[in-house]
Write an enzyme that holds these catalytic residues in place. Structure first.
Site: not given
Ligand code: ASP
Length: 314
Positions: A167, A195, A197-198, A218, A221
């Site tokens: 990310t 899906r 994520g965060d 990052t 998530g």
């Molecule tokens: N945080 C991101 C997610 O869960 C993935 C990442 O940061 O690499 O989608």
């Protein structure tokens, strides 16, 4: 006020052979954002320019080159937050937008809502002058091969190792005191379709409040969401300023100063201890002092030092 800028290209087990590319990507992102801040430009323009540079760089899991979901498609998420107004613009699960951070900014500036997803977000993009691309344009052969391998391994965990994160994010403070944070991602490798994520969630993957600081996260998530990590970091920054003011008003004034770096580390400690998660974060406090921490083998990040040189580490 002296401008400040910090960027990241993800916390993960970056293999040795990717280190130089990640370093170069962070350098280009810093150069794109700093060019704007140094000539008196706005933090929002600097964050957008830095993240567009990272999204356009296929080494990172954002924009082109993102991980594929279980259906073999790219689904992108992004957010940008304004620390003065506390307004955010976020998009999730878009498949036809090359630079989701640009769309997130459109949502921030021109939408009555804070977050749009899927086809509604894409319709908003074309209504606001952002050209849509074909979904296949975002898919690289490298990711297609990784996806095939994951599928053959029934998506078992070991096939994702070393290929699971990347990310991108940026936080900027401009000379007028505006503080902006942003995050953009393709999400996790072989995630279920739909899906989220965060990363695009206010308070989880990103938060900014000019009274305390700005953060981009990052990592895993599902763990970051549990501790609302970006907002947690900003709350710690706020508490540190309140504590420092209190200490200054006491006769002895001898409370040890809490640094942004120490607070970044405290957040990652919390992620590990309370949510059993792995990841990283970057931050600027309200005075533009940087902090960064991660508990993955590596994180790609860079910031502009007080003498305007670029500090980059992978
Ligand atoms: N945080 C991101 C997610 O869960 C993935 C990442 O940061 O690499 O989608």
């Amino acid at each position: 006020m002296k401008p400040s800028l910090i960027v990241h290209g993800g916390a993960w087990s970056i293999p040795d052979e990717f280190v130089e590319e990640c370093r170069a990507g962070c350098r280009s992102a810093l150069a794109a954002g700093w060019e704007i801040l140094a000539r008196g430009g706005a933090a929002i323009d600097a964050v957008e320019a830095a993240i567009v540079a990272l999204e356009n760089d296929p080494i990172f899991d954002a924009g082109i080159g993102s991980h594929l979901n279980r259906d073999g498609r790219v689904e992108l998420d992004a957010i940008v937050m304004d620390g003065v107004t506390l307004k955010a613009g976020a998009v999730a699960a878009v498949e036809r937008v090359r630079n989701p951070i640009r769309l997130a900014r459109k949502v921030l500036e021109s939408c009555e809502h804070m977050m749009l997803v899927g086809s509604g977000a894409e319709r908003f993009a074309s209504q606001h002058g952002l050209e849509l691309c074909a979904p296949e344009e975002l898919v690289l052969e490298r990711e297609r091969a990784a996806w095939r391998q994951c599928r053959e391994g029934a998506h078992s965990w070991e096939f994702h190792l070393g290929h699971d994160h990347g990310t991108v994010g940026a936080v900027a403070l401009d000379r007028y005191g505006s503080l902006i944070a942003g995050t953009s991602t393709g999400g996790t490798c072989c995630k279920m379709p739909g899906r989220v994520g965060d990363s695009p969630l206010i308070g989880c993957g990103c938060y900014a409040d000019v009274e305390a600081g700005g953060v981009s996260c990052t990592g895993w998530g599902e763990a970051i969401m549990k501790i609302v990590m970006a907002k947690t970091a900003v709350d710690l920054l706020r508490a540190a300023f309140v504590g420092a003011r209190h200490a200054a008003s006491t006769p002895s004034g001898d409370v040890a100063p809490v640094t942004p770096q120490g607070l970044a580390e405290a957040c990652i400690h919390l992620l590990a201890e309370r949510a059993h998660g792995r990841g990283g974060l970057i931050l600027l406090d309200r005075e533009g002092r940087p902090g960064f921490a991660f508990n993955t083998p590596r994180m790609a990040y860079g910031y502009v030092a007080p003498d305007s040189s670029f500090v980059i580490s992978v």
